[in-house]
Design an enzyme around this catalytic site. Structure first.
Site, PDB file in Angstrom:
ATOM      1  N   PRO A  16       0.861  -1.142   0.122  1.00 36.42           N
ATOM      2  CA  PRO A  16       0.052   0.176   0.011  1.00 36.42           C
ATOM      3  C   PRO A  16       0.738   1.203   0.114  1.00 36.42           C
ATOM      4  O   PRO A  16       1.959   1.260   0.832  1.00 36.42           O
ATOM      5  CB  PRO A  16      -0.641  -0.070   1.399  1.00 36.42           C
ATOM      6  CG  PRO A  16      -0.763  -1.556   1.722  1.00 36.42           C
ATOM      7  CD  PRO A  16       0.567  -2.212   1.080  1.00 36.42           C
ATOM      8  N   ASN A  17       0.460   2.397  -0.829  1.00 32.33           N
ATOM      9  CA  ASN A  17       0.808   3.587  -0.910  1.00 32.33           C
ATOM     10  C   ASN A  17       2.247   3.554  -1.682  1.00 32.33           C
ATOM     11  O   ASN A  17       2.604   4.882  -1.810  1.00 32.33           O
ATOM     12  CB  ASN A  17       0.947   4.195   0.499  1.00 32.33           C
ATOM     13  CG  ASN A  17      -0.338   4.370   1.219  1.00 32.33           C
ATOM     14  OD1 ASN A  17      -1.356   4.799   0.561  1.00 32.33           O
ATOM     15  ND2 ASN A  17      -0.635   3.961   2.378  1.00 32.33           N
ATOM     16  N   ARG A  24       5.042  11.129  -2.138  1.00 33.78           N
ATOM     17  CA  ARG A  24       4.699  10.976  -0.896  1.00 33.78           C
ATOM     18  C   ARG A  24       5.898  11.055   0.177  1.00 33.78           C
ATOM     19  O   ARG A  24       6.847  10.508  -0.055  1.00 33.78           O
ATOM     20  CB  ARG A  24       4.075   9.573  -0.696  1.00 33.78           C
ATOM     21  CG  ARG A  24       3.897   8.991   0.726  1.00 33.78           C
ATOM     22  CD  ARG A  24       3.869   7.357   0.664  1.00 33.78           C
ATOM     23  NE  ARG A  24       3.438   6.837   2.051  1.00 33.78           N
ATOM     24  CZ  ARG A  24       3.975   5.753   2.353  1.00 33.78           C
ATOM     25  NH1 ARG A  24       4.684   4.837   1.305  1.00 33.78           N
ATOM     26  NH2 ARG A  24       3.784   5.206   3.688  1.00 33.78           N
ATOM     27  N   TYR A  29      11.067   8.956   2.067  1.00 33.76           N
ATOM     28  CA  TYR A  29      11.175   8.062   0.793  1.00 33.76           C
ATOM     29  C   TYR A  29      11.718   8.353  -0.568  1.00 33.76           C
ATOM     30  O   TYR A  29      12.010   7.606  -1.165  1.00 33.76           O
ATOM     31  CB  TYR A  29       9.623   7.595   0.604  1.00 33.76           C
ATOM     32  CG  TYR A  29       8.861   7.005   1.769  1.00 33.76           C
ATOM     33  CD1 TYR A  29       9.378   5.680   2.473  1.00 33.76           C
ATOM     34  CD2 TYR A  29       7.800   7.531   2.189  1.00 33.76           C
ATOM     35  CE1 TYR A  29       8.837   5.487   3.501  1.00 33.76           C
ATOM     36  CE2 TYR A  29       7.196   7.000   3.217  1.00 33.76           C
ATOM     37  CZ  TYR A  29       7.479   5.928   4.040  1.00 33.76           C
ATOM     38  OH  TYR A  29       6.894   5.112   4.889  1.00 33.76           O
ATOM     39  N   ASN A  80       8.202  -5.484  -0.507  1.00 32.36           N
ATOM     40  CA  ASN A  80       8.092  -4.252   0.491  1.00 32.36           C
ATOM     41  C   ASN A  80       6.598  -4.112   0.822  1.00 32.36           C
ATOM     42  O   ASN A  80       5.815  -3.610  -0.007  1.00 32.36           O
ATOM     43  CB  ASN A  80       8.784  -3.091  -0.188  1.00 32.36           C
ATOM     44  CG  ASN A  80       8.478  -1.781   0.649  1.00 32.36           C
ATOM     45  OD1 ASN A  80       8.049  -1.785   1.727  1.00 32.36           O
ATOM     46  ND2 ASN A  80       9.133  -0.634   0.365  1.00 32.36           N
ATOM     47  N   ALA A  83       2.741  -0.547   4.979  1.00 38.43           N
ATOM     48  CA  ALA A  83       2.337  -0.638   6.314  1.00 38.43           C
ATOM     49  C   ALA A  83       1.922  -1.912   6.726  1.00 38.43           C
ATOM     50  O   ALA A  83       1.747  -2.475   7.768  1.00 38.43           O
ATOM     51  CB  ALA A  83       1.234   0.596   6.380  1.00 38.43           C
ATOM     52  N   GLU A 104      12.988  -9.164   2.782  1.00 35.25           N
ATOM     53  CA  GLU A 104      12.168  -8.070   2.892  1.00 35.25           C
ATOM     54  C   GLU A 104      12.989  -6.590   2.825  1.00 35.25           C
ATOM     55  O   GLU A 104      14.003  -6.686   3.131  1.00 35.25           O
ATOM     56  CB  GLU A 104      11.883  -8.258   4.423  1.00 35.25           C
ATOM     57  CG  GLU A 104      10.830  -6.968   5.065  1.00 35.25           C
ATOM     58  CD  GLU A 104      10.616  -7.105   6.572  1.00 35.25           C
ATOM     59  OE1 GLU A 104      11.123  -8.297   6.856  1.00 35.25           O
ATOM     60  OE2 GLU A 104      10.072  -6.289   7.021  1.00 35.25           O
ATOM     61  N   HIS A 106      12.676  -2.511   3.060  1.00 33.64           N
ATOM     62  CA  HIS A 106      12.023  -0.918   3.104  1.00 33.64           C
ATOM     63  C   HIS A 106      12.985   0.027   2.717  1.00 33.64           C
ATOM     64  O   HIS A 106      14.284  -0.110   2.990  1.00 33.64           O
ATOM     65  CB  HIS A 106      11.853  -0.856   4.737  1.00 33.64           C
ATOM     66  CG  HIS A 106      10.905  -1.970   5.171  1.00 33.64           C
ATOM     67  ND1 HIS A 106       9.516  -2.082   4.866  1.00 33.64           N
ATOM     68  CD2 HIS A 106      11.006  -3.110   5.910  1.00 33.64           C
ATOM     69  CE1 HIS A 106       8.931  -2.979   5.382  1.00 33.64           C
ATOM     70  NE2 HIS A 106      10.187  -3.710   5.915  1.00 33.64           N
ATOM     71  N   SER A 108      12.842   3.152   3.966  1.00 35.69           N
ATOM     72  CA  SER A 108      13.357   3.701   5.193  1.00 35.69           C
ATOM     73  C   SER A 108      13.490   2.918   6.251  1.00 35.69           C
ATOM     74  O   SER A 108      13.588   1.724   5.936  1.00 35.69           O
ATOM     75  CB  SER A 108      11.966   4.862   5.788  1.00 35.69           C
ATOM     76  OG  SER A 108      11.115   3.698   6.293  1.00 35.69           O
ATOM     77  N   ARG A 113      12.067   4.913  13.189  1.00 37.78           N
ATOM     78  CA  ARG A 113      10.821   5.644  13.178  1.00 37.78           C
ATOM     79  C   ARG A 113       9.817   5.379  14.344  1.00 37.78           C
ATOM     80  O   ARG A 113      10.210   4.912  15.571  1.00 37.78           O
ATOM     81  CB  ARG A 113      10.162   5.306  11.851  1.00 37.78           C
ATOM     82  CG  ARG A 113      11.255   5.907  10.838  1.00 37.78           C
ATOM     83  CD  ARG A 113      10.662   5.563   9.325  1.00 37.78           C
ATOM     84  NE  ARG A 113       9.528   6.244   9.090  1.00 37.78           N
ATOM     85  CZ  ARG A 113       8.490   6.208   8.225  1.00 37.78           C
ATOM     86  NH1 ARG A 113       8.731   5.253   7.122  1.00 37.78           N
ATOM     87  NH2 ARG A 113       7.577   6.844   8.040  1.00 37.78           N
TER      88      ARG A 113
HETATM   89  C1  DQA Z   1       7.977   1.482   4.294  1.00 33.14           C
HETATM   90  C2  DQA Z   1       7.942   1.392   5.738  1.00 33.14           C
HETATM   91  C3  DQA Z   1       6.588   1.274   6.151  1.00 33.14           C
HETATM   92  O1  DQA Z   1       6.327   1.489   7.808  1.00 33.14           O
HETATM   93  C4  DQA Z   1       5.990   2.348   5.720  1.00 33.14           C
HETATM   94  O2  DQA Z   1       4.247   1.960   6.086  1.00 33.14           O
HETATM   95  C5  DQA Z   1       5.595   2.147   4.351  1.00 33.14           C
HETATM   96  C6  DQA Z   1       6.952   2.215   3.580  1.00 33.14           C
HETATM   97  C7  DQA Z   1       9.453   1.675   3.554  1.00 33.14           C
HETATM   98  O3  DQA Z   1       9.636   1.369   2.419  1.00 33.14           O
HETATM   99  O4  DQA Z   1      10.298   2.418   4.313  1.00 33.14           O
HETATM  100  O5  DQA Z   1       4.559   2.410   3.523  1.00 33.14           O
HETATM  101  O6  DQA Z   1       7.874  -0.159   3.975  1.00 33.14           O
END
Ligand code: DQA
Length: 154
Positions: A16-17, A24, A29, A80, A83, A104, A106, A108, A113
Site C-alpha cells: 500500500p501507498n 509521498r 522516501y 516491500n 504498512a 524483505e 524497506h 526507510s 521511526r
Molecule cells: C516502508 C516502511 C513502512 O513502515 C511504511 O508503512 C511504508 C513504507 C518503507 O519502504 O520504508 O509504507 O515499507
C-alpha cells in the site's frame, strides 16, 4: 541438444501507498518513483541474467495471491509490504508458505521511526531484511537473490 532449464523471474512486490513514491513524504522516501524503481530493478536483474515481475497493490488480498503465485512462478521474492508489514498475519502466513527465498525491503529504516513500525510480520519468514538504504535496498536484494540462486544451482 540439451534443453535449457527455465529460470523463473524474481517477483518484486510492493504494498500500500508505494504507488505514491516520489510525491509521498519525499523527505522520508525520496523523489524516485515506483516506475523508476521498476526500471532499475529490471536492469539490475538483467545484469544477473534474470527477469523481474514488478507489481504494486494497495490490497492485502492481491499481495497474498501474488505470494501464492510465486510458489510455482518465481525464483525468489523481494517484498516491500509497506504498512502491512506491521499488521498483516495473512502476509506472514503467505510468506511462510513460500518455497523460494524472500528478502524483505524497506526504503526507510522502520526501527528509527515510530514504535508501531518496529515490529515486522514479514521478517520471521524472510531470508534477509534490508532497510534504510532507499532504492539501493531493492537492488541489493536482487543481487542477494541472484547469488542464492547461483549457489543453489551449483
Ligand atoms: C516502508 C516502511 C513502512 O513502515 C511504511 O508503512 C511504508 C513504507 C518503507 O519502504 O520504508 O509504507 O515499507
Amino acid at each position: 541438444m540439451a534443453k535449457k532449464a527455465k529460470i523463473f523471474p524474481i517477483y518484486v512486490l510492493n504494498g500500500p501507498n508505494l504507488n505514491l513514491l516520489g510525491e509521498r513524504e519525499p523527505e522520508i522516501y525520496g523523489r524516485t518513483t515506483l516506475a523508476d524503481i521498476g526500471r532499475m530493478a529490471a536492469a539490475c536483474a538483467e545484469d544477473h541474467g534474470l527477469n523481474v515481475e514488478f507489481r504494486q497493490s494497495n490490497h492485502e488480498g492481491a499481495l497474498v495471491d501474488w505470494l501464492q503465485e510465486a510458489r510455482s512462478g518465481a525464483c525468489g521474492v523481494v517484498l516491500n509490504a509497506g504498512a502491512l508489514t506491521h499488521t498483516s498475519v495473512a502476509l506472514y502466513d503467505a510468506c511462510k508458505a513460500l518455497t523460494v527465498p524472500l528478502i524483505e525491503v524497506h526504503l526507510s529504516n522502520p526501527h528509527a521511526r515510530e514504535p508501531f513500525r518496529h515490529h515486522s510480520f514479514i521478517s520471521p519468514a524472510a531470508k534477509g531484511v534490508i532497510c534504510g538504504l532507499g532504492v539501493q535496498g531493492y537492488l541489493l536484494a536482487i543481487d542477494a537473490l541472484a547469488a542464492l540462486l547461483k549457489e543453489s544451482t551449483k
